[in-house]
Design a protein around this motif. Sequence first.
Motif, PDB file in Angstrom:
ATOM      1  N   SER A 189      -8.367  -8.019  -4.535  1.00  0.00           N
ATOM      2  CA  SER A 189      -8.326  -8.343  -5.953  1.00  0.00           C
ATOM      3  C   SER A 189      -9.649  -8.988  -6.335  1.00  0.00           C
ATOM      4  O   SER A 189     -10.168  -9.845  -5.605  1.00  0.00           O
ATOM      5  CB  SER A 189      -7.173  -9.300  -6.266  1.00  0.00           C
ATOM      6  OG  SER A 189      -7.025  -9.494  -7.662  1.00  0.00           O
ATOM      7  N   PHE A 190     -10.201  -8.570  -7.487  1.00  0.00           N
ATOM      8  CA  PHE A 190     -11.492  -9.072  -7.943  1.00  0.00           C
ATOM      9  C   PHE A 190     -11.365  -9.646  -9.348  1.00  0.00           C
ATOM     10  O   PHE A 190     -10.508  -9.225 -10.132  1.00  0.00           O
ATOM     11  CB  PHE A 190     -12.540  -7.949  -7.935  1.00  0.00           C
ATOM     12  CG  PHE A 190     -12.660  -7.244  -6.627  1.00  0.00           C
ATOM     13  CD1 PHE A 190     -12.903  -7.954  -5.456  1.00  0.00           C
ATOM     14  CD2 PHE A 190     -12.499  -5.868  -6.530  1.00  0.00           C
ATOM     15  CE1 PHE A 190     -12.998  -7.305  -4.232  1.00  0.00           C
ATOM     16  CE2 PHE A 190     -12.598  -5.210  -5.312  1.00  0.00           C
ATOM     17  CZ  PHE A 190     -12.840  -5.936  -4.161  1.00  0.00           C
TER      18      PHE A 190
ATOM     19  N   PHE B  38       2.210  -2.090  -4.018  1.00  0.00           N
ATOM     20  CA  PHE B  38       0.832  -2.205  -4.467  1.00  0.00           C
ATOM     21  C   PHE B  38       0.371  -0.878  -5.060  1.00  0.00           C
ATOM     22  O   PHE B  38       0.749   0.191  -4.586  1.00  0.00           O
ATOM     23  CB  PHE B  38      -0.089  -2.599  -3.306  1.00  0.00           C
ATOM     24  CG  PHE B  38       0.178  -3.979  -2.774  1.00  0.00           C
ATOM     25  CD1 PHE B  38      -0.473  -5.081  -3.305  1.00  0.00           C
ATOM     26  CD2 PHE B  38       1.099  -4.177  -1.754  1.00  0.00           C
ATOM     27  CE1 PHE B  38      -0.223  -6.357  -2.826  1.00  0.00           C
ATOM     28  CE2 PHE B  38       1.363  -5.444  -1.262  1.00  0.00           C
ATOM     29  CZ  PHE B  38       0.703  -6.541  -1.808  1.00  0.00           C
ATOM     30  N   ASP B  39      -0.445  -0.983  -6.104  1.00  0.00           N
ATOM     31  CA  ASP B  39      -1.076   0.193  -6.689  1.00  0.00           C
ATOM     32  C   ASP B  39      -2.575  -0.045  -6.743  1.00  0.00           C
ATOM     33  O   ASP B  39      -3.059  -1.103  -6.335  1.00  0.00           O
ATOM     34  CB  ASP B  39      -0.499   0.482  -8.083  1.00  0.00           C
ATOM     35  CG  ASP B  39      -0.671  -0.699  -9.031  1.00  0.00           C
ATOM     36  OD1 ASP B  39      -1.820  -0.983  -9.415  1.00  0.00           O
ATOM     37  OD2 ASP B  39       0.338  -1.341  -9.391  1.00  0.00           O
ATOM     38  N   ARG B  40      -3.314   0.920  -7.228  1.00  0.00           N
ATOM     39  CA  ARG B  40      -4.772   0.818  -7.278  1.00  0.00           C
ATOM     40  C   ARG B  40      -5.273   0.839  -8.715  1.00  0.00           C
ATOM     41  O   ARG B  40      -4.874   1.688  -9.515  1.00  0.00           O
ATOM     42  CB  ARG B  40      -5.409   1.964  -6.476  1.00  0.00           C
ATOM     43  CG  ARG B  40      -5.280   1.778  -4.969  1.00  0.00           C
ATOM     44  CD  ARG B  40      -5.685   2.998  -4.204  1.00  0.00           C
ATOM     45  NE  ARG B  40      -5.736   2.726  -2.759  1.00  0.00           N
ATOM     46  CZ  ARG B  40      -5.683   3.669  -1.826  1.00  0.00           C
ATOM     47  NH1 ARG B  40      -5.592   4.957  -2.163  1.00  0.00           N
ATOM     48  NH2 ARG B  40      -5.735   3.340  -0.536  1.00  0.00           N
ATOM     49  N   LYS B  41      -6.129  -0.129  -8.995  1.00  0.00           N
ATOM     50  CA  LYS B  41      -6.802  -0.224 -10.283  1.00  0.00           C
ATOM     51  C   LYS B  41      -8.292  -0.410 -10.014  1.00  0.00           C
ATOM     52  O   LYS B  41      -8.712  -0.560  -8.868  1.00  0.00           O
ATOM     53  CB  LYS B  41      -6.245  -1.390 -11.095  1.00  0.00           C
ATOM     54  CG  LYS B  41      -4.741  -1.307 -11.388  1.00  0.00           C
ATOM     55  CD  LYS B  41      -4.255  -2.524 -12.158  1.00  0.00           C
ATOM     56  CE  LYS B  41      -2.790  -2.384 -12.526  1.00  0.00           C
ATOM     57  NZ  LYS B  41      -1.887  -2.559 -11.346  1.00  0.00           N
ATOM     58  N   ALA B  42      -9.090  -0.493 -11.078  1.00  0.00           N
ATOM     59  CA  ALA B  42     -10.535  -0.655 -10.909  1.00  0.00           C
ATOM     60  C   ALA B  42     -10.893  -2.006 -10.320  1.00  0.00           C
ATOM     61  O   ALA B  42     -11.975  -2.167  -9.753  1.00  0.00           O
ATOM     62  CB  ALA B  42     -11.250  -0.470 -12.240  1.00  0.00           C
ATOM     63  N   VAL B  43      -9.998  -3.000 -10.441  1.00  0.00           N
ATOM     64  CA  VAL B  43     -10.292  -4.358  -9.975  1.00  0.00           C
ATOM     65  C   VAL B  43      -9.318  -4.859  -8.923  1.00  0.00           C
ATOM     66  O   VAL B  43      -9.391  -6.023  -8.517  1.00  0.00           O
ATOM     67  CB  VAL B  43     -10.320  -5.344 -11.160  1.00  0.00           C
ATOM     68  CG1 VAL B  43     -11.494  -5.058 -12.070  1.00  0.00           C
ATOM     69  CG2 VAL B  43      -9.001  -5.316 -11.935  1.00  0.00           C
ATOM     70  N   SER B  44      -8.425  -4.021  -8.437  1.00  0.00           N
ATOM     71  CA  SER B  44      -7.458  -4.469  -7.432  1.00  0.00           C
ATOM     72  C   SER B  44      -6.808  -3.261  -6.783  1.00  0.00           C
ATOM     73  O   SER B  44      -6.850  -2.155  -7.319  1.00  0.00           O
ATOM     74  CB  SER B  44      -6.378  -5.359  -8.071  1.00  0.00           C
ATOM     75  OG  SER B  44      -5.714  -4.659  -9.117  1.00  0.00           O
ATOM     76  N   GLY B  45      -6.202  -3.498  -5.611  1.00  0.00           N
ATOM     77  CA  GLY B  45      -5.527  -2.384  -4.962  1.00  0.00           C
ATOM     78  C   GLY B  45      -5.292  -2.628  -3.497  1.00  0.00           C
ATOM     79  O   GLY B  45      -5.259  -3.765  -3.025  1.00  0.00           O
TER      80      GLY B  45
END
Length: 541
Positions: A492-493, A472-479
């Motif tokens: 997750s959004f 798993f990694d981190r983004k503005a809409v998931s992580g």
Amino acid sequence: MFPLLIAWLLTSAAMLGAEEIRDVSWFLQRMRSVEHLAELENSHTALASTWDRTGANGDGGDFKDLRPPTATEPGRNILLDVDGPGCIHRIFLGVLGPQQQGTRIQIFLDGLSAPTIDLPITEFFDYQNGPLPYPLVFFKSYPGTLFPIPFAQHCLVQLVNADYGKPDWNDARWSNYWQITYTRYSESVKVKSLTWPLSEAEKREALATREAWLLAESSAPLPPAQWDAEHSTALAPHETLSFDLPGTGVIRQLRVQLEPATPQVLEAVRLQLTWDGAAEPSVDVPVGYFFGHVHGGLGQVLQSPAAVNGPSGPLHPDNWDLVPYSTTFHSLLLGTTDREAYACFPMPFAHGARVKLVNTGDVAVSLARVRLQLERREKLPPDWGRFHATWTHSLADTADTPRVGPKQVPVKTVLQRSGAGKYVGVMLSIDWPSYAWWGEGDWLIWSDEAGWPPSYHGTGSEEYFNSGWCRFDRKAVSGFVTLRPGHPTVYSFHLNDAFQFRKSIRVVEEQMGHKLIGEGHPRWINTAFWYGREPQPAGSD
């Protein structure tokens, strides 16, 4: 300045009676704003993917429409063929390397004979030197893009390779684990198809979204100069902090601080939000499972073989070195600071709201604080729903577990509701003491539909969280908040790709891939975030 100018022009056009046109700039603006999240409409989000139609776990290469070469055309792999109006929100694949260099992605819009996009996949998904800006294109745990591709009449996405059909051909040259998430809109919605290359104005919109995403994944939103509501107290066992918000408005930012921030306190204290004088709360979730920090607390440093930090992942998917990571996380909608957790879901109310922190446990809470940023309004738009959060938990793969598909795979129900609304995301947590991988199960979503298969059928758990290869990694809409071993907690959004429903929604995750699931029956816990046409009971456990 530019986004403000665009917003002013759009508002002025609406006042003059002009029809709203959804072009690439419109979608990009809505990727960096959550203002629209409460809007309900008639649309349908679906997924075209390589999921295994036998119901087993061979999700990497079940291509649905392979067409051999002809005298006039090379061999083709049709990934998506759909009528508009609509928009592609997400394209994912599993592998990108030298073996795929001869494969091109072609995107044809509105029946045109020439593709709008025609690039080697190694170039299209190149986050350093490709045509799209990072992090809207990425190669963290998986390569992919979240850049919107709107289409007015039709969209065809295909892979081509001049060597397809030759004796030495290997399907791995197509890559694997393809996913394309898209939404189709009602005929009355005006969509302007993507043109390529982007105009200078569209490039500025893409860069503005890039900057907003980088900021959102690295820092908390700015607090207001003064909070519109702030309440704090100590909570003895079974005590409640409660206050009312009169009138009409929207909660724009919610922050909650609990001390001590232990797992016992974060699970015992429940956040309850009630809208418009309803008899029961529409949000009823333990604070730690609403924000996700129940086991990560605030600012711990842990290690996991599943953590991916930075813009690129491990050089090889079989590299399982332990990677340190912080449990502090940030996103457009949820996150933590060094002392509290925050949420930015817009939470509208027309006839007042009630906010509660309820200590359901036997542990004293020395500090319980709620801070709110509010927008006061005279009235709400008629298409805005009410925010809901539903928390459920159950043991995996028991005799009582629901099962789906041709192989009757056990599933955890994330959300199942009737009526009209919009599913916008999830916080998932699993009690998992092992270093082994837990998430071979696919995510399945039925929206206004029944039967098998659903129109959204994923290829594995981590892909739903915009990640891959058991990481798993981190983004503005998931992580992720925490990772295996222990209590993996991931989120997750959905913004433009939210799942609207008019009659019903069912969201489940398959539980498969490791014997511990069927033998140890670990607890599967999730908080579903959604909007309903009217306030409804949360229906939490």
